[in-house]
Scaffold this motif. Structure first.
Motif, PDB file in Angstrom:
ATOM      1  N   ASN A 152       0.842  -1.190   0.000  1.00 18.19           N
ATOM      2  CA  ASN A 152       0.000   0.000   0.000  1.00 18.19           C
ATOM      3  C   ASN A 152       0.882   1.246   0.000  1.00 18.19           C
ATOM      4  O   ASN A 152       1.605   1.529   0.958  1.00 18.19           O
ATOM      5  CB  ASN A 152      -0.906  -0.020   1.241  1.00 18.19           C
ATOM      6  CG  ASN A 152      -1.908   1.114   1.245  1.00 18.19           C
ATOM      7  OD1 ASN A 152      -1.565   2.263   1.008  1.00 18.19           O
ATOM      8  ND2 ASN A 152      -3.155   0.792   1.524  1.00 18.19           N
ATOM      9  N   LYS A 153       0.847   2.000  -1.100  1.00 17.74           N
ATOM     10  CA  LYS A 153       1.712   3.169  -1.247  1.00 17.74           C
ATOM     11  C   LYS A 153       1.399   4.235  -0.201  1.00 17.74           C
ATOM     12  O   LYS A 153       2.300   4.919   0.298  1.00 17.74           O
ATOM     13  CB  LYS A 153       1.576   3.752  -2.658  1.00 17.74           C
ATOM     14  CG  LYS A 153       2.151   2.855  -3.750  1.00 17.74           C
ATOM     15  CD  LYS A 153       2.034   3.512  -5.111  1.00 17.74           C
ATOM     16  CE  LYS A 153       2.626   2.622  -6.218  1.00 17.74           C
ATOM     17  NZ  LYS A 153       2.512   3.264  -7.554  1.00 17.74           N
ATOM     18  N   ALA A 155      -2.782   3.357  13.184  1.00 11.68           N
ATOM     19  CA  ALA A 155      -4.201   3.145  12.887  1.00 11.68           C
ATOM     20  C   ALA A 155      -4.377   2.390  11.574  1.00 11.68           C
ATOM     21  O   ALA A 155      -5.226   1.490  11.467  1.00 11.68           O
ATOM     22  CB  ALA A 155      -4.931   4.493  12.832  1.00 11.68           C
ATOM     23  N   LEU A 156      -3.566   2.730  10.574  1.00 12.24           N
ATOM     24  CA  LEU A 156      -3.628   2.039   9.286  1.00 12.24           C
ATOM     25  C   LEU A 156      -3.181   0.588   9.417  1.00 12.24           C
ATOM     26  O   LEU A 156      -3.794  -0.316   8.839  1.00 12.24           O
ATOM     27  CB  LEU A 156      -2.771   2.766   8.256  1.00 12.24           C
ATOM     28  CG  LEU A 156      -3.249   4.151   7.809  1.00 12.24           C
ATOM     29  CD1 LEU A 156      -2.191   4.821   6.948  1.00 12.24           C
ATOM     30  CD2 LEU A 156      -4.562   4.059   7.055  1.00 12.24           C
ATOM     31  N   HIS A 175     -13.780  -2.460   6.783  1.00 11.51           N
ATOM     32  CA  HIS A 175     -13.578  -1.018   6.710  1.00 11.51           C
ATOM     33  C   HIS A 175     -12.248  -0.720   6.024  1.00 11.51           C
ATOM     34  O   HIS A 175     -11.282  -1.464   6.177  1.00 11.51           O
ATOM     35  CB  HIS A 175     -13.584  -0.383   8.099  1.00 11.51           C
ATOM     36  CG  HIS A 175     -14.886  -0.515   8.826  1.00 11.51           C
ATOM     37  ND1 HIS A 175     -15.176  -1.599   9.633  1.00 11.51           N
ATOM     38  CD2 HIS A 175     -15.985   0.275   8.850  1.00 11.51           C
ATOM     39  CE1 HIS A 175     -16.381  -1.464  10.135  1.00 11.51           C
ATOM     40  NE2 HIS A 175     -16.901  -0.326   9.679  1.00 11.51           N
ATOM     41  N   THR A 176     -12.223   0.378   5.299  1.00 10.23           N
ATOM     42  CA  THR A 176     -10.997   0.873   4.688  1.00 10.23           C
ATOM     43  C   THR A 176     -10.711   2.251   5.240  1.00 10.23           C
ATOM     44  O   THR A 176     -11.620   3.081   5.361  1.00 10.23           O
ATOM     45  CB  THR A 176     -11.144   0.955   3.151  1.00 10.23           C
ATOM     46  OG1 THR A 176     -11.401  -0.353   2.640  1.00 10.23           O
ATOM     47  CG2 THR A 176      -9.882   1.512   2.516  1.00 10.23           C
ATOM     48  N   VAL A 222      -7.438  10.018   9.593  1.00  7.86           N
ATOM     49  CA  VAL A 222      -8.002   8.952   8.767  1.00  7.86           C
ATOM     50  C   VAL A 222      -9.509   9.118   8.632  1.00  7.86           C
ATOM     51  O   VAL A 222     -10.194   9.557   9.548  1.00  7.86           O
ATOM     52  CB  VAL A 222      -7.676   7.552   9.321  1.00  7.86           C
ATOM     53  CG1 VAL A 222      -6.193   7.267   9.210  1.00  7.86           C
ATOM     54  CG2 VAL A 222      -8.155   7.377  10.749  1.00  7.86           C
ATOM     55  N   GLU A 223      -9.971   8.768   7.460  1.00  4.61           N
ATOM     56  CA  GLU A 223     -11.398   8.731   7.156  1.00  4.61           C
ATOM     57  C   GLU A 223     -11.805   7.259   7.018  1.00  4.61           C
ATOM     58  O   GLU A 223     -11.150   6.509   6.308  1.00  4.61           O
ATOM     59  CB  GLU A 223     -11.663   9.489   5.847  1.00  4.61           C
ATOM     60  CG  GLU A 223     -13.104   9.560   5.440  1.00  4.61           C
ATOM     61  CD  GLU A 223     -13.242  10.321   4.126  1.00  4.61           C
ATOM     62  OE1 GLU A 223     -13.120   9.672   3.052  1.00  4.61           O
ATOM     63  OE2 GLU A 223     -13.433  11.544   4.163  1.00  4.61           O
ATOM     64  N   VAL A 224     -12.843   6.867   7.729  1.00  5.66           N
ATOM     65  CA  VAL A 224     -13.274   5.470   7.719  1.00  5.66           C
ATOM     66  C   VAL A 224     -14.352   5.275   6.666  1.00  5.66           C
ATOM     67  O   VAL A 224     -15.341   5.988   6.625  1.00  5.66           O
ATOM     68  CB  VAL A 224     -13.847   5.057   9.114  1.00  5.66           C
ATOM     69  CG1 VAL A 224     -14.218   3.585   9.110  1.00  5.66           C
ATOM     70  CG2 VAL A 224     -12.824   5.350  10.204  1.00  5.66           C
TER      71      VAL A 224
END
Length: 263
Positions: free
Chosen positions: A166-167, A225-226, A236-237, A255-257
Motif C-alpha cells: 500500500n503506497k 491506525a492504518l 472497513h478501509t 483517517v477517514e473510515v
C-alpha cells in the motif's frame, strides 16, 4: 537536598541559558515551544472522531495524555524542578502504554498471551505501573529509557512496511520515521553538543525537538491506525486525509473510515 518542587532541583538541565527572559521561567523557548501540543491535541481529537467511534473511544485517552505531556513539559522547563521532570516523563510513559494497548498488532504479542488483547493490556498496565515507580530511582536516565522504546516501535514499523504494498501506508511510515529521526537528532545534539551550540549562540534545539515530536505523534498515530485496521477492522478501509487540505504540500494527517461495499 532541595525539595522536588524547588526551581532547578532536577539534575537535568538543557542547553538553553536559564532565566534569560524572565525571573519566573528557567528556559523560555523550551517552555513555550510546547504550545503545539495544545494546538494539535484538540484538533486531532476532532479530526479522528469518526475513527474513534468505529475503533475505540479509548483513543481519546492518548490525545488527553498528549496534551498533559505538553502541560507538564511546560512546567518542567519553566522550573527545572524534579517534580516537573518526573511528571513529564511519567506522562510520556503512560501515553506510550495506552498506544501499545490500543494499536499493537496481535501478531506481536508475547506468545504466552496468545492473541488476547485484554491480557496484553493487563501486562502493559502492570509493566507501566512498575516502570512508574522505578522512574523515581534514577530520574536522570529516564529520558534515555523512554527514547529506547522507539527501537521496538521502529522494529514493528519495519516489519509492517515489508508486509504491505500500500503506497499510502508506506508513504506515511516513511514520513513518520524521517520526522522522528530529525526530532531525535535535535534532542541528542542538544544533550551532547551543547558547548558547540552555545559557542554559535544557538540554544533552540530542544525547542525544535518539542515542535517536531508534537508533529511526529499524529503521523505515528495514523501509521498505527492504518496497520491496526488490517487486523482489527475488517469490512472497513481507512483513507488518509490531511488538514487543512489534501492538496497542500504539508498538513496534519488523519483517517477517514469507509465501509467496504463488498462486505
Amino acid at each position: 537536598m532541595p525539595s522536588i518542587f524547588a526551581y532547578q532541583s532536577s539534575e537535568v538541565d538543557w542547553c538553553e541559558s536559564n532565566f534569560q527572559h524572565s525571573e519566573l521561567v528557567a528556559e523560555f523557548y523550551n517552555t513555550f515551544s510546547n504550545v503545539t501540543f495544545f494546538i494539535f491535541g484538540p484538533l486531532m481529537m476532532f479530526l479522528m472522531y469518526p475513527y474513534a467511534q468505529k475503533r475505540s473511544r479509548c483513543i481519546y485517552i492518548t490525545w488527553i495524555l498528549f496534551m498533559v505531556i505538553g502541560l507538564f513539559s511546560m512546567y518542567f522547563h519553566m522550573t527545572l524542578s524534579l517534580l516537573g521532570q518526573l511528571l513529564d516523563e511519567i506522562a510520556i510513559l503512560w501515553l506510550l502504554a495506552s498506544s501499545y494497548s490500543i494499536w499493537m498488532p496481535r501478531c506481536y504479542f508475547p506468545t504466552f498471551l496468545g492473541e488476547n488483547r485484554p491480557r496484553f493490556t493487563c501486562l502493559v498496565l502492570i509493566t507501566t505501573v512498575v516502570s512508574t515507580f522505578l522512574s523515581f530511582l534514577r530520574p536522570v536516565i529516564n529520558a534515555y529509557a523512554l527514547n529506547s522504546i522507539a527501537v521496538h516501535i521502529l522494529y514493528i514499523v519495519f516489519q509492517e512496511y515489508k508486509k504491505t504494498n500500500n503506497k499510502e501506508l508506506r508513504h506515511i511510515m516513511e514520513v513518520s520515521v524521517v520526522l522522528w529521526a530529525f526530532a531525535l537528532t535535535s534532542w541528542i545534539s542538544d544533550r551532547l553538543l551543547c558547548s558547540f551550540w552555545q559557542w554559535i549562540n544557538f540554544f533552540y534545539l530542544h525547542s525544535i525537538w518539542h515542535v517536531l515530536i508534537s508533529i511526529t505523534f499524529p503521523y505515528g498515530m495514523v501509521t498505527m491506525a492504518l496497520v491496526d485496521a488490517r487486523y482489527e477492522m475488517p469490512g472497513h478501509t481507512l483513507k488518509v486525509r490531511y488538514w487543512p487540505r489534501d492538496t497542500w504540500p504539508v498538513g496534519l494527517p488523519y483517517v477517514e473510515v469507509r465501509d467496504d461495499k463488498n462486505c
